[in-house]
Motif scaffolding. Structure first.
Motif, mmCIF file in Angstrom:
data_model
loop_
_atom_site.group_PDB
_atom_site.id
_atom_site.type_symbol
_atom_site.label_atom_id
_atom_site.label_comp_id
_atom_site.label_asym_id
_atom_site.label_seq_id
_atom_site.Cartn_x
_atom_site.Cartn_y
_atom_site.Cartn_z
ATOM 1 N N GLN A 153 3.531 22.055 -0.904
ATOM 2 C CA GLN A 153 4.452 23.162 -1.214
ATOM 3 C C GLN A 153 4.947 23.019 -2.656
ATOM 4 N N LYS A 154 4.971 24.137 -3.394
ATOM 5 C CA LYS A 154 5.455 24.056 -4.781
ATOM 6 C C LYS A 154 6.597 25.058 -4.965
ATOM 7 N N TYR A 155 7.613 24.635 -5.700
ATOM 8 C CA TYR A 155 8.716 25.557 -5.992
ATOM 9 C C TYR A 155 8.554 26.124 -7.393
ATOM 10 N N ILE A 156 9.027 27.341 -7.573
ATOM 11 C CA ILE A 156 8.821 28.008 -8.869
ATOM 12 C C ILE A 156 9.885 27.526 -9.848
ATOM 13 N N GLU A 157 9.439 27.024 -10.990
ATOM 14 C CA GLU A 157 10.385 26.495 -11.983
ATOM 15 C C GLU A 157 10.871 27.621 -12.895
ATOM 16 N N GLU A 158 9.958 28.467 -13.335
ATOM 17 C CA GLU A 158 10.313 29.508 -14.305
ATOM 18 C C GLU A 158 10.599 30.834 -13.582
ATOM 19 N N GLY A 206 17.768 27.505 -4.737
ATOM 20 C CA GLY A 206 17.879 26.091 -4.359
ATOM 21 C C GLY A 206 19.301 25.582 -4.393
ATOM 22 N N CYS A 207 19.533 24.447 -3.741
ATOM 23 C CA CYS A 207 20.870 23.851 -3.705
ATOM 24 C C CYS A 207 20.720 22.345 -3.468
ATOM 25 N N PRO A 208 21.364 21.509 -4.293
ATOM 26 C CA PRO A 208 21.159 20.062 -4.173
ATOM 27 C C PRO A 208 22.034 19.410 -3.086
ATOM 28 N N TYR A 209 22.950 20.147 -2.486
ATOM 29 C CA TYR A 209 23.884 19.541 -1.525
ATOM 30 C C TYR A 209 23.239 19.362 -0.158
ATOM 31 N N ARG A 210 23.873 18.554 0.683
ATOM 32 C CA ARG A 210 23.241 18.179 1.952
ATOM 33 C C ARG A 210 24.118 18.569 3.150
ATOM 34 N N CYS A 211 24.663 19.762 3.138
ATOM 35 C CA CYS A 211 25.511 20.220 4.249
ATOM 36 C C CYS A 211 24.688 20.164 5.544
ATOM 37 N N THR A 212 25.278 19.609 6.576
ATOM 38 C CA THR A 212 24.495 19.292 7.780
ATOM 39 C C THR A 212 24.026 20.524 8.555
ATOM 40 N N TYR A 213 24.729 21.653 8.409
ATOM 41 C CA TYR A 213 24.414 22.849 9.183
ATOM 42 C C TYR A 213 23.493 23.802 8.416
ATOM 43 N N CYS A 214 23.244 23.517 7.144
ATOM 44 C CA CYS A 214 22.599 24.498 6.269
ATOM 45 C C CYS A 214 21.101 24.212 6.130
ATOM 46 N N CYS A 215 20.312 25.301 6.047
ATOM 47 C CA CYS A 215 18.865 25.109 5.944
ATOM 48 C C CYS A 215 18.332 25.446 4.560
ATOM 49 N N LEU A 253 23.432 36.946 -4.448
ATOM 50 C CA LEU A 253 22.965 36.333 -3.205
ATOM 51 C C LEU A 253 22.432 34.907 -3.442
ATOM 52 N N ASP A 254 22.907 34.262 -4.482
ATOM 53 C CA ASP A 254 22.402 32.914 -4.800
ATOM 54 C C ASP A 254 22.739 31.903 -3.709
ATOM 55 N N ASP A 255 21.962 30.823 -3.685
ATOM 56 C CA ASP A 255 22.329 29.691 -2.828
ATOM 57 C C ASP A 255 23.487 28.938 -3.478
ATOM 58 N N ASN A 256 23.477 28.863 -4.784
ATOM 59 C CA ASN A 256 24.536 28.166 -5.494
ATOM 60 C C ASN A 256 24.695 28.760 -6.897
ATOM 61 N N PHE A 257 25.531 29.774 -6.997
ATOM 62 C CA PHE A 257 25.664 30.528 -8.249
ATOM 63 C C PHE A 257 26.368 29.721 -9.336
ATOM 64 N N THR A 258 27.350 28.925 -8.938
ATOM 65 C CA THR A 258 28.204 28.287 -9.951
ATOM 66 C C THR A 258 27.947 26.789 -10.106
ATOM 67 N N LEU A 259 26.750 26.335 -9.692
ATOM 68 C CA LEU A 259 26.497 24.894 -9.808
ATOM 69 C C LEU A 259 26.710 24.443 -11.252
ATOM 70 N N LYS A 260 26.196 25.246 -12.185
ATOM 71 C CA LYS A 260 26.462 24.950 -13.612
ATOM 72 C C LYS A 260 27.467 25.985 -14.092
ATOM 73 N N LYS A 278 15.768 21.255 -2.700
ATOM 74 C CA LYS A 278 17.020 20.627 -3.150
ATOM 75 C C LYS A 278 17.183 20.783 -4.662
ATOM 76 N N LYS A 279 16.060 21.117 -5.313
ATOM 77 C CA LYS A 279 16.161 21.243 -6.765
ATOM 78 C C LYS A 279 16.656 22.642 -7.115
ATOM 79 N N TRP A 280 17.742 22.642 -7.891
ATOM 80 C CA TRP A 280 18.345 23.924 -8.276
ATOM 81 C C TRP A 280 17.626 24.461 -9.513
#
Lengths: 622, 415
Positions: free
Chosen positions: A154-159, A188-197, A233-240, A204-206
């Motif tokens: 499986q590959k995730y899109i970087e660009e 993507g989201c680097p956190y490990r919340c137990t209920y989240c998929c 609709l981001d998984d993590n809009f404000t990580l940075k 995990k790479k944002w």
């Protein structure tokens, strides 16, 4: 190639499947023909989807599958295969990524599963399929080969900036009226919340788009679809934080003048006052936080990696910036209980949120909570049959400290917490539980029919409703234990209506209700009569901005009565003039009646019977 | 050809609206036809994106309050809105589906060829359903003196009720329709009614409704799949209101002596009365109210039913339900009224009962339930009748020739 993409029903109404639109955009960009059937929006049966698929005659049929839409998707796939065999069926989406093995084995119609992001892999697949090349080298797919499941890397899109914009035009009968444009600025989201998929599905790479690219997309959407609002609709809009701030600054600089809200992808510990203020200035009106639990122990156990104190600060910042703040809570997290939910409600009240939503935990396959429930608790149903974002309550599991019945109680307690408080208040005030309740419902949209009556199970309940709502009430009369149900019979004559109301309210007065529920969204005029005639001890008023409990002798009630009477006196001259004008118009109408009386008319019809035919008699009446 | 369709409701809530959507779909199979929609701004009316759609404020305006000046202003505004749409779109023909607003009618007929579908007696009846207010009998009279003497209008005018207030606008609409190029009538009964009310013969075009047809094997397979051989299922599909005769049906089934189950696909203003009637006749265990269903689900009900009953007690313009049931190979029992005898051949595709004769209706329903072989034969006859007479091809050819005639008529009038 001709590709049909299907969004099966069973998800939140009014939402757009952005993943399919991205795929469509990409495919159209490469010269393919794409149609999206959004069955979730269209409320169509699976047979009609199969008929449409047959009519469209595609080469590939793709399904976007979430856990709660999986069963329906497989059913649709089977039905299509029965009618139209020429296309291959593929599936993608969160549920497939999590549970592709079972999906492939149990559903032989699905030939290939796409794991994670398939923007690039799907294009590769379509190209190879078109040219008749081997498909087995496509990245991020799973398929059955001689009974065993083969998975490619499986590959995730970087660009992300290189992806074409989503195509909403590809959706059949898409309703662009009040279109709320869905925007993704990162994945993507680097956190490990137990209920989240999310980590399992999007990685995990944002990875983020540049703010410039997202602004260009919004500009294009404004030009093409004339959008006025959008949502992130981001998984993590404000990580940075800097990137999020840059996005807001560009929004302000480009004077896009779009309203937007951010009900996804905001972590409380990734929000400061500066960002909140910039968001407000950029047009953001509402922000939602996933608070999940107000119980510190439970909160810590779900591995969100933040603290309840950070939630309190984030709520403060959002309010200070002048935006609305909404909280999302979960019922059924490991370690939680009915008492735990009561603590969560207390915490939620202390936050003074503008809105809140409590949902029953949906243990997605292969998430940490799923494993915990499988180990310590009990799965009560096929997780795929559980509802998500639906008005129907399904409880798919239970835990030792949190049985199903308690979860149900917690659900109603959270949904009707103000009502619960109000009833408790009345019980304390009168030293006895209120028993007789009258519910007057002339509103277009009342919470009553959904679930409120279940909450009032132990009460003596009467309902008075408008005729256009009566169908629903009659249907649920037994289930909701309604003793006396009346629908108002409208008459074209004002006086007759008034007489009917007065007579009925007099009947209600004699029944001496402990509490009168009144929906304020429509028919405020009737409230005056209800107050004066039925004279219950207490009123429970339900309106857009919430609920209020009032006593008959409260100042507010008296003020309301005086105000209405004052209004009547002030309007008196206008009423008199109106009366005179109406009188003149009415005379004109009487003359119209006389005109008809002297008008020559045509023949009469003799209508047929089984033995005589239809005849127009030549004889003129006059 | 560009056709501007003007309608009040733009969602499939009844037969007329379903016919509108089926017509649009049928027309759009021809690439040379472009449909444009102008609809009233009901909150439930939503654009579909399938074609160009305009929502007009007050398109279906009625004098709801006593304030007729407000009504006039809003009417003029709606007229202006339509004018701008006509100027932008420049349609070849305007098709008015179900609307009485005289402002809109006058604007439509001004410069563009206009066609009007007559789905009910609202065109020439002050109380809409052509049922006499006094004794609830079907009215045989044309618009005029009898509207006053039979008690349908006079009391409304004196009381200045909603129907009274509507009288003058309705009368204007009635007069304006005389200038319309073509009036489409769906049945012999409607044809007679329109002629009786002073519309010219050459103005009237006869075009029965149509419905989608399905593969015969598929229809029979569905009947087997959904039907329950151990149950006698009776089906009613239609609005819960007096004119649709649901009361008569309940009275009739109460007289049936064999076990049965009645399914009501219905909803509407008379639902409280329906529920109380069910209780009053002790039919709770034998009647199931399924509510309002989309056509796909209604098809499942047709497949499940042994007989479909159409107990209408007014002059049905056509009654689409009848041919829908026939397209699903079901026998029909109906009252002999309005356009029903046009499509229901007594003894061949079902039975016609004497209008409002409850005993006769009960007897005929029972006859069908007791003779399943005959019932199946009637269903099959009905299926082929729809295939031959009420199919999309016939309808499409008919409606196209009506549009062309309307355009030619307008040209002749202008020259």
């Amino acid at each position: 190639m001709k590709i049909l993409l299907i969004n099966p029903p069973g998800w939140q109404k009014g939402s757009t499947n952005l993943g399919l639109c991205y795929l469509a955009g990409n495919l159209i960009d490469k010269g393919h023909k794409v149609l999206i059937l959004d069955l979730n929006a269209a409320d169509e049966l699976y047979e009609s989807a199969a008929i449409k698929a047959e009519k469209y005659a595609p080469d590939i049929i793709g399904f976007s599958i979430k856990t709660s839409t999986a069963n329906m998707a497989f059913l649709i796939s089977k039905e299509i295969k029965k009618r139209y065999k020429k296309a291959i069926h593929i599936a993608g989406g969160p549920h497939i990524t999590l549970d592709y093995k079972v999906s492939l084995v149990e559903n032989p119609e699905i030939e290939y599963c796409f794991l994670g992001e398939s923007d690039i892999s799907f294009i590769d697949f379509v190209n190879r399929f078109e040219k008749g090349q081997s498909i087995k080298e496509v990245a991020g797919i799973a398929y059955l080969d001689k009974g065993s499941v083969i998975v490619t890397e499986q590959k995730y899109i970087e660009e992300l900036d290189n992806l074409p914009y989503p195509s909403f035009d590809a959706i059949e009968n898409f309703n662009f009226k009040d279109f709320r444009y869905p925007l993704i600025t990162s994945r993507g989201c680097p956190y490990r919340c137990t209920y989240c998929c999310v980590g399992l599905v999007c990685g995990k790479k944002w990875r983020a788009r540049t703010p410039e690219d997202t602004i260009a997309e919004l500009k294009s959407a404004k030009k093409i679809f004339a959008i006025k609002t959008f949502e992130i609709l981001d998984d993590n809009f404000t990580l940075k934080l800097d990137r999020a701030k840059q996005f807001c600054r560009l929004m302000i600089k480009n004077k896009l003048k779009l309203n937007w809200y951010c009900h996804n992808g905001i972590r409380a510990d990734k929000l400061d006052l500066e960002l909140a203020k910039l968001m407000k200035k950029a047009g953001c009106t509402s922000v939602a936080l996933g608070i999940e639990s107000g119980n510190a122990e439970v909160f810590d156990s779900i591995k969100k990696g933040e603290t309840l104190a950070s939630i309190v600060s984030a709520v403060k910042y959002i309010k200070m910036a002048g935006m609305k703040v909404v909280g999302y809570f979960i019922i059924g997290l490991p370690g939680d209980s009915l008492n735990g939910i009561k603590k969560t409600i207390e915490f939620q009240e202390s936050l003074e949120l503008d809105g809140y939503t409590y949902g029953i935990l949906n243990p997605y396959p292969h998430t940490e909570v799923y494993d915990i429930i499988k180990r310590d608790g009990k799965i009560l149903m096929d997780i795929k049959d559980s509802s998500h974002f639906s008005s129907t309550l399904t409880i798919p599991f239970e835990m030792p400290g949190f049985p199903k019945e308690d979860m149900k109680k917690a659900h109603y307690l959270s949904k009707f917490q103000r009502l619960h408080k109000a009833l408790e208040f009345l019980k304390n005030k009168h030293s006895k539980k209120p028993i007789k309740i009258l519910y007057i419902d002339f509103s277009e949209n009342s919470i009553f029919l959904e679930t409120l009556a279940k909450f009032l199970d132990n009460y003596d309940l009467d309902v008075f409703c408008s005729p256009w709502k009566s169908d629903d009430y009659f249907k649920y009369k037994k289930a909701r234990k309604i003793n006396d149900l009346r629908a108002f019979k409208y008459s074209p004559y004002f006086l007759k209506n008034l007489k009917n109301i007065l007579r009925l309210f007099n009947t209600y007065r004699k029944r001496k209700y402990d509490i009168l529920f009144y929906n304020l969204r429509t028919q405020k005029k009737m409230l005056l009569f209800a107050l004066l005639l039925i004279r219950p001890k207490n009123f429970y008023l339900e309106s857009e901005d919430g609920y209020r409990i009032l006593m008959a002798n409260d100042k507010e009630v008296r003020r309301f009565l005086f105000k209405k009477i004052k209004e009547l006196i002030i309007r008196l001259p206008k009423v008199i003039i109106s009366f005179l004008l109406t009188f003149l118009i009415r005379i004109a109408y009487v003359f119209f009646g006389l005109f008809l009386y002297f008008k020559r008319t045509g023949p009469i019809i003799e209508f047929p019977t089984p033995n005589t035919p239809l005849k127009i008699k030549d004889k003129e009446i006059k | 050809m560009k056709i501007l369709h003007i309608c009040d409701h733009y969602r499939p809530i009844g037969g007329a609206e379903k016919l509108l959507f089926d017509t649009l779909e049928a027309l759009e199979n021809n690439p040379n036809i472009e449909n444009v929609i102008a609809m009233h701004d009901y909150p439930e009316n939503k654009t579909t994106g399938a074609r160009k759609e305009y929502i007009i404020n007050d398109l279906d305006i009625q004098p709801i309050s006593w304030n007729l000046i407000d009504y006039l202003i809003r009417g003029i505004k709606s007229k202006k809105s339509l004018r701008s749409i006509i100027e932008t779109e420049k349609p070849d023909v305007i098709h008015i589906h179900n609307l009485q607003n005289p402002f809109i009618i006058s604007e439509s007929i001004r410069k563009t060829p206009t066609v009007r579908s007559v789905h009910d007696p609202r065109l020439y009846c002050f109380n809409n359903w052509r049922i006499l207010r006094k004794d609830k009998k079907i009215c045989p009279y044309p618009l005029g003196i009898r509207c006053v003497t039979e008690g349908c209008l006079w009391s409304e005018l004196l009381r200045f009720s909603f129907e009274g207030r509507c009288a003058i606008p309705k009368y204007f609409s009635y007069l304006l329709h005389r200038k319309i190029d073509k009036l489409i009538v769906e049945s012999e009964a409607m044809n007679a009614c329109v002629l009786q009310n002073g519309y010219k013969k050459e103005q009237i075009a006869f075009l029965p409704n149509f419905t989608k047809t399905f593969n015969f094997d598929d229809v029979m397979h569905r009947s087997e799949k959904y039907g329950n051989p151990e149950e006698n299922s009776i089906l009613f599909v239609g609005r819960a209101s007096f004119e649709k005769g649901i009361d008569y049906l309940l009275e009739a089934v109460a007289r049936i002596n064999i076990p049965f189950k009645l399914y009501l696909v219905t909803g509407g203003p008379a639902m409280p009365e329906v529920y109380s009637k069910i209780q009053q006749l002790s039919l709770s265990a034998k009647v199931e109210v399924l509510g309002i269903l989309p056509y796909e689900k209604t098809r499942d009900c047709y497949a499940m039913a042994d007989v479909v009953v159409v107990p209408s007690v007014w002059i049905e313009s056509f009654c689409l339900v009848g041919i829908e049931a026939m397209a699903n190979a079901k026998p029909i029992v109906a009252f002999h009224t309005g356009g029903i005898p046009d499509w229901l051949i007594d003894g061949k595709t079902g039975y016609l009962a004497e209008c409002r004769n409850i005993e006769d209706l009960a007897h005929k329903i029972e006859a069908i339930l007791q003779d399943r072989i005959k019932a199946k034969e009637m269903g099959i006859n009905g299926y082929w009748r729809v295939h031959e007479k009420y199919n999309i091809e016939t309808y499409l050819a008919g409606i196209m020739s009506i549009y062309i005639n309307a355009i030619e008529h307008k040209k002749q009038k202008d020259t």
